[in-house]
Design a protein around this motif. Structure first.
Motif, PDB file in Angstrom:
ATOM      1  N   GLY A   8       0.836  -1.199   0.000  1.00  0.00           N
ATOM      2  CA  GLY A   8       0.000   0.000   0.000  1.00  0.00           C
ATOM      3  C   GLY A   8       0.867   1.243   0.000  1.00  0.00           C
ATOM      4  N   GLU A   9       0.223   2.419  -0.276  1.00  0.00           N
ATOM      5  CA  GLU A   9       0.976   3.663  -0.398  1.00  0.00           C
ATOM      6  C   GLU A   9       1.775   3.980   0.865  1.00  0.00           C
ATOM      7  OE1 GLU A   9       1.312   5.709  -3.136  1.00  0.00           O
ATOM      8  OE2 GLU A   9       0.232   4.192  -4.253  1.00  0.00           O
ATOM      9  N   ASP A  10       1.272   3.610   2.041  1.00  0.00           N
ATOM     10  CA  ASP A  10       2.014   3.952   3.260  1.00  0.00           C
ATOM     11  C   ASP A  10       3.149   2.959   3.533  1.00  0.00           C
ATOM     12  OD1 ASP A  10      -0.133   2.259   3.401  1.00  0.00           O
ATOM     13  OD2 ASP A  10      -0.534   2.608   5.531  1.00  0.00           O
ATOM     14  N   GLU A  11       2.931   1.717   3.121  1.00  0.00           N
ATOM     15  CA  GLU A  11       3.977   0.708   3.317  1.00  0.00           C
ATOM     16  C   GLU A  11       5.155   0.901   2.374  1.00  0.00           C
ATOM     17  OE1 GLU A  11       2.820  -3.746   4.265  1.00  0.00           O
ATOM     18  OE2 GLU A  11       1.283  -2.789   3.019  1.00  0.00           O
ATOM     19  N   GLU A  12       4.875   1.404   1.149  1.00  0.00           N
ATOM     20  CA  GLU A  12       5.899   1.363   0.107  1.00  0.00           C
ATOM     21  C   GLU A  12       6.992   2.406   0.310  1.00  0.00           C
ATOM     22  OE1 GLU A  12       3.647   2.008  -3.442  1.00  0.00           O
ATOM     23  OE2 GLU A  12       3.658   4.165  -3.230  1.00  0.00           O
ATOM     24  N   ASP A  13       6.705   3.480   1.089  1.00  0.00           N
ATOM     25  CA  ASP A  13       7.676   4.556   1.242  1.00  0.00           C
ATOM     26  C   ASP A  13       9.033   4.047   1.729  1.00  0.00           C
ATOM     27  OD1 ASP A  13       5.993   6.364   0.254  1.00  0.00           O
ATOM     28  OD2 ASP A  13       5.657   7.496   2.109  1.00  0.00           O
ATOM     29  N   GLU A  18       8.314  12.264  -6.462  1.00  0.00           N
ATOM     30  CA  GLU A  18       7.509  11.980  -7.663  1.00  0.00           C
ATOM     31  C   GLU A  18       6.107  11.535  -7.270  1.00  0.00           C
ATOM     32  OE1 GLU A  18      10.724  10.486 -11.030  1.00  0.00           O
ATOM     33  OE2 GLU A  18       9.994   9.026  -9.588  1.00  0.00           O
ATOM     34  N   GLU A  19       6.017  10.680  -6.251  1.00  0.00           N
ATOM     35  CA  GLU A  19       4.699  10.216  -5.793  1.00  0.00           C
ATOM     36  C   GLU A  19       3.871  11.393  -5.296  1.00  0.00           C
ATOM     37  OE1 GLU A  19       3.479   6.843  -4.147  1.00  0.00           O
ATOM     38  OE2 GLU A  19       4.361   5.853  -5.894  1.00  0.00           O
ATOM     39  N   LYS A  20       4.533  12.294  -4.568  1.00  0.00           N
ATOM     40  CA  LYS A  20       3.809  13.427  -4.000  1.00  0.00           C
ATOM     41  C   LYS A  20       3.317  14.359  -5.107  1.00  0.00           C
ATOM     42  CE  LYS A  20       6.099  15.067  -0.592  1.00  0.00           C
ATOM     43  NZ  LYS A  20       6.950  15.970   0.200  1.00  0.00           N
ATOM     44  N   VAL A  22       4.916  10.471 -11.205  1.00  0.00           N
ATOM     45  CA  VAL A  22       5.186   9.045 -11.393  1.00  0.00           C
ATOM     46  C   VAL A  22       4.605   8.302 -10.195  1.00  0.00           C
ATOM     47  CG1 VAL A  22       6.950   7.276 -11.767  1.00  0.00           C
ATOM     48  CG2 VAL A  22       7.361   9.610 -12.548  1.00  0.00           C
ATOM     49  N   ASP A  23       3.876   7.223 -10.481  1.00  0.00           N
ATOM     50  CA  ASP A  23       3.400   6.377  -9.386  1.00  0.00           C
ATOM     51  C   ASP A  23       4.299   5.152  -9.336  1.00  0.00           C
ATOM     52  OD1 ASP A  23       1.908   5.594  -7.275  1.00  0.00           O
ATOM     53  OD2 ASP A  23       0.212   4.851  -8.454  1.00  0.00           O
ATOM     54  N   HIS A  24       4.744   4.811  -8.149  1.00  0.00           N
ATOM     55  CA  HIS A  24       5.625   3.648  -8.014  1.00  0.00           C
ATOM     56  C   HIS A  24       4.862   2.524  -7.349  1.00  0.00           C
ATOM     57  CE1 HIS A  24       9.296   5.846  -9.119  1.00  0.00           C
ATOM     58  NE2 HIS A  24       8.684   6.873  -8.554  1.00  0.00           N
ATOM     59  N   ASP A  25       4.943   1.332  -7.955  1.00  0.00           N
ATOM     60  CA  ASP A  25       4.379   0.145  -7.316  1.00  0.00           C
ATOM     61  C   ASP A  25       5.534  -0.668  -6.745  1.00  0.00           C
ATOM     62  OD1 ASP A  25       1.938   0.951  -8.139  1.00  0.00           O
ATOM     63  OD2 ASP A  25       1.522  -0.772  -9.446  1.00  0.00           O
TER      64      ASP A  25
HETATM   65 ZN   LIG Z   1       2.767   4.463  -4.994  1.00  0.00          ZN
END
Ligand SMILES: [Zn+2]
Ligand SMILES: [Zn+2]
Ligand SMILES: [Zn+2]
Length: 499
Positions: A362-367, A377-379, A383-386
């Motif tokens: 999830g977005e909070d875990e991936e940081d 970039e995410e902010k 660019v969205d990072h998976d």
């Molecule tokens: Zn992301």
């Protein structure tokens, strides 16, 4: 940006074309006003023929026909054939004569003036407010083109006027000026039936049953909507295409056809135009999506899900409106497209080292797994990072998904897509003596790298007293005479043709 640049001149040309007759009406010289006699003063007649251009027999025939029409209450048509009106513009003259003579019934405003100016080779129709719905400008124009201009070119003004009047009467009677639609109501027959005592109400029903033509305003709106739609489609579907400019011509072709049909002598009606204007871009989009599908199969078959996803998303970017505009073929296609994107991106990857399925964080875990630049970039949503994580062996897989609509550019210093516009710095303001200049700034939101591009502004100019030709305005229409108590008035409706 490009599409806007592309759109504006075309719109301007179109508007210019359509308002030209109004703007021309601004100038006048009005000696003709007193020289041409009002037919009403010639003993309740309907034809003013001061230079004897029409034969006496034609005048008598027209008077009989037009009197019957007038007595039916349907419309009051006056015909004026003048050798010259000097330097005056025929459209202006038609409006001026119409309002001076107050043609038509004061409550119904059902007057129509047909003006022929022989030396300027020009025919104008001026319609009262009450007739503008029954005889719209585009119908006036088509009647002139089909029934009058050929005879005028052949040097037969008598025939031109007879044909023009007959077409107007057909239009008033049946809602169609075409001969086939009302072959019974010709000039001759009108006379005969009037003599035979049939009631005028039968000949000229109060309202036409159906109007085959869209009003001019509607056609104009459709034209503008089509232009915007076509340029958007062009802009969105030709990104990176080597023959982009040539494709612009292809996609504008249907628009040209619509314009042509609108100004042409007839045959095509508004509804047909509407269907063509709608179906062509729909077919184009359908072909475009098919090509995207083929490219995916042929060129991306052996490539990663990430590459396929990125290509598909880019190819569909900015076309999200398409299923709303063309629901019939595209609602189904678009839903399938969304499913395909989702499958490409969200189907779990299997771990390259232990082959167990990985889990997308999830977005909070991936940081915790992202670099500082990637977090920026995410902010910025550029660019969205998976991040895919294997809970068994702790292996991670990172995939980046740039937003095709982002304004952020890749930073030349840190290479993250975090370079954004940071405003303008004016170094020297423009004056009346010299131009100004300054810097367009961009700044990386991650590493702070700054880039400047020099811009210049032109020298200021004082507005000249001459004024632009545009300022003469299209407000010159003659609607002011609405207040007249004893006759019809015209808002400048009608149309003109040259021969
Ligand atoms: Zn992301
Ligand atoms: Zn693993
Ligand atoms: Zn940077």
């Amino acid at each position: 940006m490009l599409s806007v640049l592309f759109r504006v001149p075309a719109l301007f040309i179109l508007l210019n074309l359509l308002t030209a007759p109004l703007r021309l009406a601004a100038q006048s010289s009005d000696a003709y006003l007193t020289r041409i006699p009002d037919p009403k003063r010639l003993g309740e007649t309907y034809v003013s023929n001061p230079d004897g251009i029409l034969a006496a027999a034609t005048v008598a025939e027209l008077n009989t026909t037009l009197r019957a029409l007038d007595q039916s209450g349907r419309a009051h048509i006056d015909v004026v054939v003048a050798q010259s009106i000097g330097e005056a513009v025929p459209k202006t003259a038609a409006t001026a004569l119409f309002n001076r003579w107050k043609i038509g019934d004061p409550t119904k405003n059902n007057g129509l003036l047909m003006l022929l100016v022989m030396d300027q080779r020009r025919v104008e129709f001026e319609t009262g407010y009450g007739l503008e719905a029954d005889v719209p400008d585009v119908v006036c124009y088509r009647i002139q083109q089909r029934y009058m201009v050929p005879a005028l070119r052949a040097g037969q003004p008598d025939e031109a006027v007879r044909q023009g009047v007959a077409a107007l009467i057909r239009q008033l009677g049946t809602g169609s000026f075409e001969e086939e639609a009302a072959s019974g109501v010709t000039l001759g027959l009108t006379e005969d039936t009037a003599e035979a005592g049939s009631t005028d109400a039968e000949l000229y029903p109060e309202a036409p049953t159906s109007s085959p033509l869209l009003p001019v305003f509607g056609t104009l709106l459709i034209g503008l909507a089509a232009l915007v739609l076509y340029s958007t489609l062009w802009y969105r579907t030709t990104q990176g295409h080597p023959h982009r400019e040539a494709l612009a011509l292809v996609i504008l072709l249907p628009f040209g056809l619509i314009l042509l049909a609108f100004f042409s002598t007839g045959g095509l009606n508004g509804w047909l135009l509407l269907v063509v204007a709608y179906l062509l871009p729909g077919a184009y989009l359908w072909a475009y999506f098919r090509r995207v599908g083929r490219t995916l199969i042929q060129q991306y078959a052996g490539r990663s899900r990430h590459a396929q996803y990125t290509y598909l998303r880019q190819a569909h970017h900015g076309l999200g409106f398409a299923p709303y505009v063309f629901p019939l073929p595209l609602v189904w296609y678009w839903a399938r497209h969304q499913q395909q994107l989702q499958a490409l991106r969200e189907t779990p990857y299997s771990c390259p080292s232990c082959s167990r399925p990985m889990r997308r964080l999830g977005e909070d875990e991936e940081d915790a797994f992202l670099q500082a630049g990637e977090q920026v970039e995410e902010k910025l949503r550029s660019v969205d990072h998976d991040v895919w994580h294997c809970d068994a062996c702790q292996h991670t897989l990172k995939l980046n998904y740039p937003d095709p609509g982002t304004e952020a550019q890749p930073c030349p210093a840190c290479h993250y897509r975090t370079l954004l516009d940071a405003g303008r710095q004016v170094v020297t303001h423009a004056t009346y003596e010299a131009g100004g200049w300054g810097w367009d700034m961009t700044r990386c939101r991650h590493c702070g790298h700054e880039q400047k591009t020099r811009f210049t502004t032109p020298r200021l100019t004082r507005s000249s007293s001459g004024g632009s030709s545009f300022s003469s305005g299209s407000s010159s229409s003659s609607g002011g005479s609405w207040s007249s108590s004893s006759g019809g008035s015209s808002g400048g409706g009608g149309a003109g043709s040259s021969w």
